[in-house]
Design a protein around this motif. Structure first.
Motif, PDB file in Angstrom:
ATOM      1  N   LEU A  63      22.694 -11.502  44.695  1.00 10.19           N
ATOM      2  CA  LEU A  63      22.430 -12.555  45.654  1.00 10.19           C
ATOM      3  C   LEU A  63      21.508 -13.784  44.796  1.00 10.19           C
ATOM      4  CD1 LEU A  63      21.926 -11.156  49.259  1.00 10.19           C
ATOM      5  CD2 LEU A  63      23.818 -12.453  48.489  1.00 10.19           C
ATOM      6  N   TYR A  64      20.857 -13.240  43.871  1.00 11.25           N
ATOM      7  CA  TYR A  64      20.106 -13.943  42.983  1.00 11.25           C
ATOM      8  C   TYR A  64      20.495 -14.090  41.727  1.00 11.25           C
ATOM      9  CZ  TYR A  64      16.573 -13.660  46.828  1.00 11.25           C
ATOM     10  OH  TYR A  64      15.917 -13.872  48.112  1.00 11.25           O
ATOM     11  N   SER A  65      21.982 -14.157  41.400  1.00  6.50           N
ATOM     12  CA  SER A  65      22.524 -14.530  40.078  1.00  6.50           C
ATOM     13  C   SER A  65      22.028 -15.743  39.629  1.00  6.50           C
ATOM     14  CB  SER A  65      23.884 -14.412  40.055  1.00  6.50           C
ATOM     15  OG  SER A  65      24.535 -13.089  40.445  1.00  6.50           O
ATOM     16  N   GLY A  66      21.258 -15.737  38.402  1.00  7.45           N
ATOM     17  CA  GLY A  66      21.207 -17.218  37.853  1.00  7.45           C
ATOM     18  C   GLY A  66      19.856 -17.753  38.269  1.00  7.45           C
ATOM     19  N   VAL A  67      19.172 -16.972  39.042  1.00 11.13           N
ATOM     20  CA  VAL A  67      17.750 -17.593  39.782  1.00 11.13           C
ATOM     21  C   VAL A  67      16.849 -18.072  38.957  1.00 11.13           C
ATOM     22  CG1 VAL A  67      16.425 -15.441  40.001  1.00 11.13           C
ATOM     23  CG2 VAL A  67      16.239 -17.227  41.532  1.00 11.13           C
ATOM     24  N   PHE A  72      13.622 -23.012  36.927  1.00 15.40           N
ATOM     25  CA  PHE A  72      13.380 -23.785  35.937  1.00 15.40           C
ATOM     26  C   PHE A  72      14.125 -25.177  36.326  1.00 15.40           C
ATOM     27  CE2 PHE A  72      14.727 -25.776  31.798  1.00 15.40           C
ATOM     28  CZ  PHE A  72      13.428 -25.949  31.322  1.00 15.40           C
ATOM     29  N   GLY A  73      15.468 -25.061  36.637  1.00 13.87           N
ATOM     30  CA  GLY A  73      16.224 -26.463  36.654  1.00 13.87           C
ATOM     31  C   GLY A  73      15.569 -27.377  38.053  1.00 13.87           C
ATOM     32  N   ILE A  74      15.317 -26.708  39.088  1.00 12.78           N
ATOM     33  CA  ILE A  74      14.739 -27.493  40.123  1.00 12.78           C
ATOM     34  C   ILE A  74      13.235 -27.895  39.895  1.00 12.78           C
ATOM     35  CG2 ILE A  74      13.269 -25.681  41.610  1.00 12.78           C
ATOM     36  CD1 ILE A  74      16.072 -28.185  42.922  1.00 12.78           C
ATOM     37  N   ASN A 123      21.701 -32.149  34.058  1.00  9.75           N
ATOM     38  CA  ASN A 123      22.942 -31.634  33.997  1.00  9.75           C
ATOM     39  C   ASN A 123      23.312 -30.183  33.156  1.00  9.75           C
ATOM     40  OD1 ASN A 123      25.665 -32.396  35.450  1.00  9.75           O
ATOM     41  ND2 ASN A 123      26.453 -31.854  33.414  1.00  9.75           N
ATOM     42  N   PRO A 124      22.738 -30.236  31.987  1.00  9.05           N
ATOM     43  CA  PRO A 124      23.008 -28.820  31.140  1.00  9.05           C
ATOM     44  C   PRO A 124      22.240 -27.864  31.933  1.00  9.05           C
ATOM     45  CG  PRO A 124      22.078 -30.848  29.924  1.00  9.05           C
ATOM     46  CD  PRO A 124      22.072 -31.357  31.202  1.00  9.05           C
ATOM     47  N   ILE A 125      21.204 -27.875  32.568  1.00 12.52           N
ATOM     48  CA  ILE A 125      20.634 -26.908  33.336  1.00 12.52           C
ATOM     49  C   ILE A 125      21.546 -26.165  34.436  1.00 12.52           C
ATOM     50  CG2 ILE A 125      18.428 -26.026  34.762  1.00 12.52           C
ATOM     51  CD1 ILE A 125      16.862 -28.387  33.278  1.00 12.52           C
ATOM     52  N   TRP A 126      22.426 -27.227  35.066  1.00 10.93           N
ATOM     53  CA  TRP A 126      22.886 -26.888  36.207  1.00 10.93           C
ATOM     54  C   TRP A 126      24.350 -26.335  35.845  1.00 10.93           C
ATOM     55  CZ3 TRP A 126      19.860 -25.881  39.734  1.00 10.93           C
ATOM     56  CH2 TRP A 126      18.800 -26.282  39.949  1.00 10.93           C
ATOM     57  N   VAL A 127      24.883 -26.763  34.658  1.00  8.51           N
ATOM     58  CA  VAL A 127      25.996 -25.995  34.182  1.00  8.51           C
ATOM     59  C   VAL A 127      25.740 -24.708  33.886  1.00  8.51           C
ATOM     60  CG1 VAL A 127      27.455 -26.053  32.166  1.00  8.51           C
ATOM     61  CG2 VAL A 127      26.936 -28.282  33.249  1.00  8.51           C
TER      62      VAL A 127
END
Length: 314
Positions: A63-67, A72-74, A123-127
């Protein structure tokens, strides 16, 4: 140091807290958004089924995949957004002939400028985060057996590994996949912050606002914005995955993506995962605005402390 930096710091801190509190909802909505085949053995039949299968196949950590990349992104996203939003807003306030709250048009323009800059920079962070959250490189990937599930779990990639894989397989420009719908989605924070500012001004005329007021204002404004822009969110999530070599699965533009989703999945395909996305967006925005206001005073105090310290020569 200007208040813009204090707003950036408090916005980043508020974003980190709100993201941490609501991340499982992001995982569920993201996986539903990118799922094309609803009939596969391991396909999620809905949000509740997604939770059950994620817990069964991947454990609570699924449930926390990529958290880590999301936190960092947020922080970066909110820091950049609030800095430029407050900077632009301050310019309008300085140019006004009389002291007054900024108008709806000025609020929308401030949101547009801040949102566009933020979309390009982050955008790179969210990709990376989309690929880690969904555990998919492409829309063509479908886990259809128990053995494949175990194999998928065994090849989980961390943030750095995901970044290197994207560079190796797709090149640097892959980090800006989905940037066009991301730029279109600038309308989301425009709607959100315009609604927030205008509702806040009206409520401030009636009483002094507290944390609960900021929570409710954030919730209502985000509910309005996300409900209007959700189809673009679905297309953006899918475009941030690796684009398929098959024409039917490749989205050449936002409109092409919308057209193919409607053709293959019906209108409902544009709204996959919307229930959990709305819940997540509303709660995230509500917590964000509440904690941002709470952190702002601390950010100002921190900056004053830093500025008051004498420089140490070496």
């Amino acid at each position: 140091m200007s208040d813009n930096v204090a707003h950036a710091l408090s916005g980043a801190a508020g974003g980190v807290v709100s993201m941490a509190l609501t991340y499982p909802l992001i995982t569920i909505s993201s996986r539903l958004q990118v799922q094309k085949d609803n009939k596969a053995a391991e396909a999620y039949k809905g949000g509740r089924d997604a939770i059950i299968k994620i817990l069964k196949n991947e454990g609570f950590s699924g449930l926390y995949s990529g958290v880590s990349s999301a936190i960092f992104g947020i922080a970066v996203t909110n820091g950049v957004y609030y800095y430029f939003y407050e900077w632009t807003k301050a310019m309008f306030e300085k140019s006004a002939k009389s002291k007054r709250p900024i108008s709806i048009k000025e609020s929308m323009l401030s949101g547009a400028i801040a949102g566009a800059l933020t979309a390009v920079v982050t955008n790179p962070i969210w990709v990376v985060n989309t690929r880690m959250t969904t555990r998919k490189d492409s829309l063509d990937e479908n886990i259809q057996s128990e053995s494949n599930v175990r194999q998928a779990r065994a090849r989980r990639l961390g943030t750095i590994s995901t970044v290197l894989k994207i560079i190796e397989e797709d090149g640097i420009m892959a980090f800006w996949q989905g940037v066009i719908p991301a730029l279109i989605l600038v309308i989301n924070p425009i709607i959100q912050y315009t609604a927030y500012e205008q509702l806040k001004v009206q409520l401030e005329k009636l009483r002094k606002l507290g944390n609960l007021d900021f929570f409710l204002l954030g919730a209502v404004s985000k509910l309005i914005a996300t409900g209007i822009t959700y189809p673009y969110i679905v297309v953006k999530s899918r475009m941030q995955l690796r684009q398929s070599s098959r024409e039917s699965s490749r989205y050449n533009s936002v409109l092409d993506g919308i057209r193919k989703i409607i053709k293959d999945e019906g209108i409902g395909g544009l709204y996959k995962g919307i229930t959990y996305k709305l819940l997540q967006s509303v709660l995230t925005a509500a917590f964000l605005f509440m904690y941002k206001e709470a952190f702002f005073a601390y950010s100002v105090a921190l900056l004053k402390f830093i500025n008051s310290r004498p420089l140490v020569s070496r």
